[in-house]
Design an enzyme around this catalytic site. Sequence first.
Site, PDB file in Angstrom:
ATOM      1  N   GLY A   1      66.186 -70.336 -18.421  1.00 37.27           N
ATOM      2  CA  GLY A   1      67.491 -69.812 -18.796  1.00 37.27           C
ATOM      3  C   GLY A   1      68.259 -69.435 -17.541  1.00 37.27           C
ATOM      4  O   GLY A   1      67.719 -69.364 -16.450  1.00 37.27           O
TER       5      GLY A   1
ATOM      6  N   HIS B   1      67.641 -69.749  -4.038  1.00 39.32           N
ATOM      7  CA  HIS B   1      66.329 -69.243  -3.615  1.00 39.32           C
ATOM      8  C   HIS B   1      66.134 -69.620  -2.163  1.00 39.32           C
ATOM      9  O   HIS B   1      66.484 -70.739  -1.750  1.00 39.32           O
ATOM     10  CB  HIS B   1      65.205 -69.879  -4.440  1.00 39.32           C
ATOM     11  CG  HIS B   1      65.299 -69.561  -5.903  1.00 39.32           C
ATOM     12  ND1 HIS B   1      65.426 -68.286  -6.385  1.00 39.32           N
ATOM     13  CD2 HIS B   1      65.268 -70.374  -6.991  1.00 39.32           C
ATOM     14  CE1 HIS B   1      65.485 -68.330  -7.712  1.00 39.32           C
ATOM     15  NE2 HIS B   1      65.399 -69.567  -8.104  1.00 39.32           N
TER      16      HIS B   1
ATOM     17  N   ILE C   1      66.988 -62.984 -13.007  1.00 40.70           N
ATOM     18  CA  ILE C   1      65.916 -63.285 -13.953  1.00 40.70           C
ATOM     19  C   ILE C   1      66.286 -64.532 -14.721  1.00 40.70           C
ATOM     20  O   ILE C   1      67.397 -64.645 -15.229  1.00 40.70           O
ATOM     21  CB  ILE C   1      65.707 -62.102 -14.932  1.00 40.70           C
ATOM     22  CG1 ILE C   1      65.145 -60.893 -14.180  1.00 40.70           C
ATOM     23  CG2 ILE C   1      64.780 -62.493 -16.074  1.00 40.70           C
ATOM     24  CD1 ILE C   1      64.976 -59.656 -15.043  1.00 40.70           C
ATOM     25  N   GLY C   2      65.370 -65.474 -14.796  1.00 38.87           N
ATOM     26  CA  GLY C   2      65.610 -66.697 -15.578  1.00 38.87           C
ATOM     27  C   GLY C   2      64.264 -67.229 -16.013  1.00 38.87           C
ATOM     28  O   GLY C   2      63.447 -67.606 -15.203  1.00 38.87           O
TER      29      GLY C   2
ATOM     30  N   CYS D   1      74.705 -67.211 -11.000  1.00 39.46           N
ATOM     31  CA  CYS D   1      74.423 -66.993 -12.411  1.00 39.46           C
ATOM     32  C   CYS D   1      75.679 -67.157 -13.265  1.00 39.46           C
ATOM     33  O   CYS D   1      75.742 -66.651 -14.381  1.00 39.46           O
ATOM     34  CB  CYS D   1      73.809 -65.614 -12.644  1.00 39.46           C
ATOM     35  SG  CYS D   1      72.384 -65.322 -11.563  1.00 39.46           S
TER      36      CYS D   1
END
Lengths: 162, 242
Positions: free
Chosen positions: B96, B102, B165-166, B195
Site C-alpha cells: 500500500g 529509500h 508505512i506501506g 506518499c
Amino acid sequence: MPWLQQRLNPLLVCCKCVTVFKQATCHFFLKRQVCFLLARKFTDKHEWISVENGIGTVGISNFAQEALGDVVYCSLPEVGTKLSKHDEFGALESVKAASELYSPLSGEVTEINAALADNPGLVNKSCYQDGWLIKMTVANPAELDELMTEDAYEKYIKSIED
Amino acid sequence: MSGRAVRVLRLGAVPYAEALRVQERCVAAARAARGPAALPVPAAARGGPEEPAAESVVLSEPAQPVYTWGLRGAPGAAEAAALRARGAALVAARRGGHITFHGPGQLLAFPVLDLRRRRLPLRAYVAGLEALVLRLCRRLGLGTARALPPPYTGVWMGDSKLCAIGVHCGNHITSHGLALNCCTDLSWFEHIVPCGLEGKGVTSLSRELGQHVAVSHVLQPFLDSFQEVFECTLVSSEEPGV
C-alpha cells in the site's frame, strides 16, 4: 412447498427468484435450497460469490471489510482476464496496506465495478450490494460446491475469532 | 520477554532488491509453516505447545537510493526519467502507499507476520507498526512524535513525516512494512510528492534530535519496542524459516 407458486399453464414460476420452470421436478430437486443459484457462497479468504444466469458476482464479506478498514483504492483485473480458482485477481488498499483478492472460481471476468474508481468506500458501506468487485463466468460449476454456505461461513468466522 | 519466537534477519547495508529477495523467502517460509491446508487453528490445539510459525523481521539499510511505489503512485515516463537521471533506481513494490524514497541512512523493516495466527485484523497490525515507532521515538527522546489516521498513515513530527508505512497482506501474511529516516539525505524527497501527500514535509531522527543518529544506533531500541508491541521474543537468525 410454498415456493412453488402459480401454474402459468404449463409453466411453474418460483415466487422467490421468478425463475420459470417447465417441469415440477426441477424445483422438487432444489426444494431445500430454492434459488440456491442466487445464494451467496464464501471462501476461507472472505470473498463471496453469487451466481445468476451463469454469471458470478464477487465481493468481500462484512468480516473482511471491517478487518481491512476504509478502502481507499481497488486494483481490479481487466475485462476478459481468465482466472483459475485461487488466482489473485486484484487487491484492495486501506490504511496504507494492500490486501490481495483471490478468485473463488475459475472463469472469465465480464465486468468490473466502475463505481469503485471514484468511490472505493462502497466496499465498506455496501459489501454485498453496491460494493461488488467483479463479475465473471463460471467455467466449472462444480467448484461452487467446494465453497462455504453462509451458515458454514458464519461458523468459520466464529472459530477464527475465538 | 514472552510469547512466540520471531526471527530477526539483520542484513546491514544491502541493495533494496536484496532485502526484497530475503523477504520473499521469509514469506514462503511463513506460508509453508502453515501446513498443507489453510485451515483455522482448531480449538483443541489452542493453548497447546506453540507450533513454529516461522515469522520473521527483515532489517536492512538500503545501500543505494531507490524510489518505490505501491498499487498507486507510479511515476509517469517523464518523471521516471528525471528520477533516474538523479542516480536513483525505480522499483514497483506490491504494497500500500504511494511513491516514496529509500536510501542510505534509513532503517527498512519488513515484518513477516502471520495475522491469522495472531488473530490480528490488518488495520490493527498497521496501528501496531505505528505504536512500535512511537515507542522507539519515546525511547530516543522524541515524545512529541505522533501517528495520524489515514490517509496520513505513518509517524510524524509536526507536519513532517519521520517514518513511512506501506504494507502488503496476502493470505494473512504481511510483508513490506516501514521506513524510518535516521540520517537519510532528505533532499532525495524533494523530487517527488512523498506518499502522494502535497504540502507535507519529511524529517529524520538526526534532524529532530540535532545530532547524527545512525541506523545502527536505532536497531536495539527498535527491536525492544517490536518485542513489546507484538508480544514476541526476537531471535537472531541467518536464514528465514530455518
